[in-house]
Design a protein around this motif. Structure first.
Motif, PDB file in Angstrom:
ATOM      1  N   PRO A 125     -53.014   4.779  -1.959  1.00 50.28           N
ATOM      2  CA  PRO A 125     -52.807   3.992  -3.180  1.00 50.28           C
ATOM      3  C   PRO A 125     -53.383   2.584  -3.069  1.00 50.28           C
ATOM      4  CG  PRO A 125     -50.777   5.071  -2.479  1.00 50.28           C
ATOM      5  CD  PRO A 125     -51.743   5.200  -1.351  1.00 50.28           C
ATOM      6  N   GLU A 126     -53.714   2.026  -4.204  1.00 52.63           N
ATOM      7  CA  GLU A 126     -54.214   0.658  -4.263  1.00 52.63           C
ATOM      8  C   GLU A 126     -53.168  -0.292  -3.682  1.00 52.63           C
ATOM      9  OE1 GLU A 126     -56.107  -2.447  -7.563  1.00 52.63           O
ATOM     10  OE2 GLU A 126     -55.632  -0.371  -8.120  1.00 52.63           O
ATOM     11  N   GLY A 127     -53.619  -1.230  -2.871  1.00 53.98           N
ATOM     12  CA  GLY A 127     -52.715  -2.181  -2.252  1.00 53.98           C
ATOM     13  C   GLY A 127     -52.055  -1.684  -0.984  1.00 53.98           C
ATOM     14  N   GLN A 128     -52.325  -0.433  -0.587  1.00 52.80           N
ATOM     15  CA  GLN A 128     -51.763   0.127   0.640  1.00 52.80           C
ATOM     16  C   GLN A 128     -52.882   0.557   1.583  1.00 52.80           C
ATOM     17  OE1 GLN A 128     -48.386   2.826   0.119  1.00 52.80           O
ATOM     18  NE2 GLN A 128     -48.222   2.205  -2.024  1.00 52.80           N
ATOM     19  N   SER A 129     -52.522   0.852   2.824  1.00 52.90           N
ATOM     20  CA  SER A 129     -53.522   1.202   3.832  1.00 52.90           C
ATOM     21  C   SER A 129     -53.074   2.412   4.635  1.00 52.90           C
ATOM     22  CB  SER A 129     -53.750   0.026   4.798  1.00 52.90           C
ATOM     23  OG  SER A 129     -54.253  -1.102   4.122  1.00 52.90           O
ATOM     24  N   LEU A 130     -54.051   3.164   5.103  1.00 51.13           N
ATOM     25  CA  LEU A 130     -53.826   4.220   6.077  1.00 51.13           C
ATOM     26  C   LEU A 130     -54.615   3.862   7.324  1.00 51.13           C
ATOM     27  CD1 LEU A 130     -52.782   7.025   6.951  1.00 51.13           C
ATOM     28  CD2 LEU A 130     -54.887   7.991   5.984  1.00 51.13           C
ATOM     29  N   THR A 131     -53.929   3.797   8.461  1.00 46.63           N
ATOM     30  CA  THR A 131     -54.557   3.543   9.751  1.00 46.63           C
ATOM     31  C   THR A 131     -54.516   4.829  10.569  1.00 46.63           C
ATOM     32  OG1 THR A 131     -53.911   1.214   9.747  1.00 46.63           O
ATOM     33  CG2 THR A 131     -54.452   2.203  11.876  1.00 46.63           C
ATOM     34  N   ILE A 132     -55.680   5.243  11.059  1.00 50.55           N
ATOM     35  CA  ILE A 132     -55.784   6.455  11.869  1.00 50.55           C
ATOM     36  C   ILE A 132     -56.103   6.022  13.296  1.00 50.55           C
ATOM     37  CG2 ILE A 132     -56.909   8.680  12.149  1.00 50.55           C
ATOM     38  CD1 ILE A 132     -57.671   8.571   9.211  1.00 50.55           C
ATOM     39  N   GLU A 133     -55.242   6.395  14.230  1.00 53.16           N
ATOM     40  CA  GLU A 133     -55.399   5.947  15.603  1.00 53.16           C
ATOM     41  C   GLU A 133     -56.304   6.895  16.392  1.00 53.16           C
ATOM     42  OE1 GLU A 133     -51.243   3.492  16.241  1.00 53.16           O
ATOM     43  OE2 GLU A 133     -51.342   5.558  16.984  1.00 53.16           O
ATOM     44  N   GLU A 134     -56.653   6.463  17.593  1.00 56.61           N
ATOM     45  CA  GLU A 134     -57.597   7.197  18.430  1.00 56.61           C
ATOM     46  C   GLU A 134     -57.137   8.626  18.688  1.00 56.61           C
ATOM     47  OE1 GLU A 134     -56.715   6.133  22.945  1.00 56.61           O
ATOM     48  OE2 GLU A 134     -56.865   4.345  21.698  1.00 56.61           O
ATOM     49  N   GLY A 135     -58.108   9.534  18.735  1.00 58.12           N
ATOM     50  CA  GLY A 135     -57.833  10.914  19.102  1.00 58.12           C
ATOM     51  C   GLY A 135     -57.214  11.771  18.024  1.00 58.12           C
ATOM     52  N   VAL A 136     -57.052  11.248  16.813  1.00 56.76           N
ATOM     53  CA  VAL A 136     -56.476  12.048  15.729  1.00 56.76           C
ATOM     54  C   VAL A 136     -57.510  13.071  15.243  1.00 56.76           C
ATOM     55  CG1 VAL A 136     -55.645  11.987  13.341  1.00 56.76           C
ATOM     56  CG2 VAL A 136     -54.856  10.277  14.995  1.00 56.76           C
ATOM     57  N   THR A 137     -57.060  14.297  15.006  1.00 59.43           N
ATOM     58  CA  THR A 137     -57.884  15.343  14.409  1.00 59.43           C
ATOM     59  C   THR A 137     -57.365  15.615  13.005  1.00 59.43           C
ATOM     60  OG1 THR A 137     -58.312  16.364  16.559  1.00 59.43           O
ATOM     61  CG2 THR A 137     -58.724  17.707  14.609  1.00 59.43           C
ATOM     62  N   VAL A 138     -58.236  15.476  12.025  1.00 56.17           N
ATOM     63  CA  VAL A 138     -57.874  15.695  10.630  1.00 56.17           C
ATOM     64  C   VAL A 138     -58.534  16.996  10.188  1.00 56.17           C
ATOM     65  CG1 VAL A 138     -57.850  14.711   8.307  1.00 56.17           C
ATOM     66  CG2 VAL A 138     -57.836  13.189  10.304  1.00 56.17           C
ATOM     67  N   VAL A 139     -57.744  18.025   9.950  1.00 54.35           N
ATOM     68  CA  VAL A 139     -58.249  19.362   9.651  1.00 54.35           C
ATOM     69  C   VAL A 139     -58.134  19.613   8.150  1.00 54.35           C
ATOM     70  CG1 VAL A 139     -58.047  21.823  10.129  1.00 54.35           C
ATOM     71  CG2 VAL A 139     -57.549  20.164  11.932  1.00 54.35           C
ATOM     72  N   MET A 140     -59.262  19.857   7.500  1.00 58.92           N
ATOM     73  CA  MET A 140     -59.309  20.042   6.055  1.00 58.92           C
ATOM     74  C   MET A 140     -59.224  21.533   5.708  1.00 58.92           C
ATOM     75  SD  MET A 140     -59.721  16.800   5.706  1.00 58.92           S
ATOM     76  CE  MET A 140     -59.981  16.530   3.966  1.00 58.92           C
ATOM     77  N   ASP A 141     -58.386  21.866   4.762  1.00 59.60           N
ATOM     78  CA  ASP A 141     -58.239  23.236   4.293  1.00 59.60           C
ATOM     79  C   ASP A 141     -59.507  23.654   3.543  1.00 59.60           C
ATOM     80  OD1 ASP A 141     -57.543  25.318   2.175  1.00 59.60           O
ATOM     81  OD2 ASP A 141     -55.687  25.287   3.324  1.00 59.60           O
ATOM     82  N   THR A 142     -60.157  24.736   3.995  1.00 59.68           N
ATOM     83  CA  THR A 142     -61.447  25.113   3.412  1.00 59.68           C
ATOM     84  C   THR A 142     -61.323  25.833   2.072  1.00 59.68           C
ATOM     85  OG1 THR A 142     -61.474  27.176   4.681  1.00 59.68           O
ATOM     86  CG2 THR A 142     -62.545  25.257   5.669  1.00 59.68           C
ATOM     87  N   LEU A 143     -60.134  26.269   1.710  1.00 68.69           N
ATOM     88  CA  LEU A 143     -59.928  26.851   0.381  1.00 68.69           C
ATOM     89  C   LEU A 143     -59.676  25.756  -0.652  1.00 68.69           C
ATOM     90  CD1 LEU A 143     -57.747  29.992   1.232  1.00 68.69           C
ATOM     91  CD2 LEU A 143     -60.210  29.881   0.752  1.00 68.69           C
ATOM     92  N   ALA A 144     -58.829  24.794  -0.287  1.00 63.62           N
ATOM     93  CA  ALA A 144     -58.545  23.684  -1.198  1.00 63.62           C
ATOM     94  C   ALA A 144     -59.724  22.712  -1.297  1.00 63.62           C
ATOM     95  CB  ALA A 144     -57.301  22.939  -0.730  1.00 63.62           C
ATOM     96  N   LYS A 145     -60.538  22.619  -0.240  1.00 61.88           N
ATOM     97  CA  LYS A 145     -61.667  21.685  -0.175  1.00 61.88           C
ATOM     98  C   LYS A 145     -61.243  20.281  -0.604  1.00 61.88           C
ATOM     99  CE  LYS A 145     -65.207  25.221  -0.717  1.00 61.88           C
ATOM    100  NZ  LYS A 145     -66.408  25.690  -1.432  1.00 61.88           N
ATOM    101  N   PRO A 146     -60.340  19.661   0.141  1.00 60.30           N
ATOM    102  CA  PRO A 146     -59.745  18.399  -0.304  1.00 60.30           C
ATOM    103  C   PRO A 146     -60.742  17.247  -0.369  1.00 60.30           C
ATOM    104  CG  PRO A 146     -58.478  19.407   1.479  1.00 60.30           C
ATOM    105  CD  PRO A 146     -59.788  20.110   1.418  1.00 60.30           C
ATOM    106  N   GLU A 147     -60.425  16.299  -1.237  1.00 63.14           N
ATOM    107  CA  GLU A 147     -61.087  15.002  -1.283  1.00 63.14           C
ATOM    108  C   GLU A 147     -60.106  13.960  -0.762  1.00 63.14           C
ATOM    109  OE1 GLU A 147     -63.669  15.904  -5.362  1.00 63.14           O
ATOM    110  OE2 GLU A 147     -62.023  14.450  -5.396  1.00 63.14           O
TER     111      GLU A 147
END
Length: 417
Positions: A59-81
């Protein structure tokens, strides 16, 4: 008893209302592992795995911080944005990079050009976006009328568009992409419409099924692009343009990059190495072009800013056809102190471990290749170091300073071994 039932009903109603407003996030507080659909912010803990089952929004005005070694796995059916209205900080390390990917069983030859999730799309309200030691792969799906980006009028805001892996659109924002890898993507790796920008020490390969650039910059950009290796993009390594009528005028300083085999898989002759157009201002120094389809090429009907400076670039063509297409002409730009031979095989850069006879239309990258220079390379000692760059003093993102690296006395992204 009646009052108790009413209170319970209100509790259920409030919980239901809250779940509509916040992310559908299921996070293990001990490991940081989790899954998400909807709004996200906060921290994804180091070493965790995040499964993305649908579109997510910072959201606007907020932040997401991703730390080292994180794996983000995207669902290939949903094809997320991943929609970034606030800020995104992906801060990996060389030992533990962050990885945006897909399930392992989907990483096949059939899917080598991705299209299995959308990309990271930063709205004009995104002030800061950082990728450091981050891998982006298998992205670039095609939008539909149901896509969140289309509904929010983001990127090109229509169905049928192949998404870039990264889109950034705030002329007052800051974008730093460094030490990162882009691979297995359908079209553009990055498409940037404004901002203060650093691209440094990145690797781009196996990208572009029928079109697409590694770095595509439009109007509103003040960018330093340095020490990147771009291998076999479908079209150009860099597309530099002032199109879009945003302020400021785009001014790109691109130096000490290595471009290999770019442009040959484009079905038309627009593909090459660096394309300049639409009054973009460029300073292009110390870049190494090996078997690219053309040299630096301009749109003759809508050329670059006359103040542009180009020089100290080296060109190598294994074939005479390639070498001929490096020669200065109305649309191929010559620079001061450029090293351009007229016969095939002239100016061999003498890479430590890369066969310059490698087929130019081969998009497969061997991670064992080494593009450092060896003794006797004509690229050693021929670089220019006394030129302006935008962000030598650095950009501050999330409280940390990131500076564009100093230019080198050699040509290309890598020194002698």
């Amino acid at each position: 008893m009646k009052a108790t039932k009413i209170l319970m009903g209100l509790t259920v109603l409030l919980v239901g209302f809250s779940s509509c407003k916040k992310a559908n996030s299921d996070v293990d507080p001990d490991t940081g592992n989790g899954s998400a659909i909807g709004e996200v912010s906060g921290i994804w803990k180091r070493g965790s795995t995040q499964v993305i089952k649908g579109d997510i929004i910072i959201p606007e005005g907020q932040s997401l911080t991703i730390e080292e070694g994180v794996t983000v796995v995207m669902d290939t059916l949903a094809k997320p944005e991943i929609i970034v209205k606030g800020n995104l900080y992906a801060e990996g390390t060389a030992e533990f990079p962050i990885r945006f990917t897909i399930p392992e069983d989907s990483r096949t030859e059939k899917n080598k050009f991705g299209r299995l999730w959308g990309g990271i799309l930063a709205a004009p309200s995104c002030a800061e976006l950082l990728l450091n030691h981050t891998i982006i792969e298998y992205a670039g799906s095609t939008t539909t009328a149901a896509s969140t980006s289309v509904k929010m009028s983001l990127y090109k805001a229509k169905s049928g568009e192949n998404l870039p892996a990264i889109w950034f659109s705030n002329v007052n924002g800051k974008l730093v992409i460094t030490n990162s890898t882009f691979r297995n993507l359908q079209e553009d790796c990055t498409y940037i419409e404004g901002g203060k920008i650093i691209f440094s020490n990145n690797l781009f390969y196996t990208t572009g099924l029928t079109g697409g650039e590694a770095i595509n910059l439009k109007s509103g950009c003040l960018a330093d692009v340095a020490y990147n290796l771009v291998y076999s993009t479908n079209t150009n390594a860099l597309k530099l343009s002032n199109s879009g009528d945003r302020n400021p005028q785009t001014f790109v300083v691109a130096y000490n990059n290595t471009f290999i085999n770019t442009g040959w898989r484009r079905p038309t002759a627009k593909g090459g190495s660096i394309w300049v157009e639409a009054t973009v201002r460029v300073n292009l120094f110390n870049n190494l072009f090996a078997n690219t389809r053309f040299g630096i090429k301009r749109d003759t009907k809508n050329p670059e800013d006359a103040r542009s400076l180009i020089g100290n670039n080296l060109y190598y063509g294994e074939s005479q056809t390639t070498t001929n297409q490096f020669q200065p002409s109305a649309d191929v730009i010559a620079g001061v102190n450029d090293i351009i031979g007229k016969t095939a095989g002239s100016n061999d850069p003498k890479f430590l471990n890369y066969p310059v006879s490698n087929p130019v239309d081969n998009p497969v990258f061997n991670t064992a290749w080494n593009f450092h220079l060896t003794a006797g390379s004509p690229a050693i000692g021929k670089g220019k170091t006394d030129f302006f760059r935008h962000h030598a003093a650095g950009l501050i993102l999330n409280g940390n300073l990131y500076s564009s690296p100093a230019p080198a006395s050699y040509i290309g992204a890598y020194a002698s071994n």
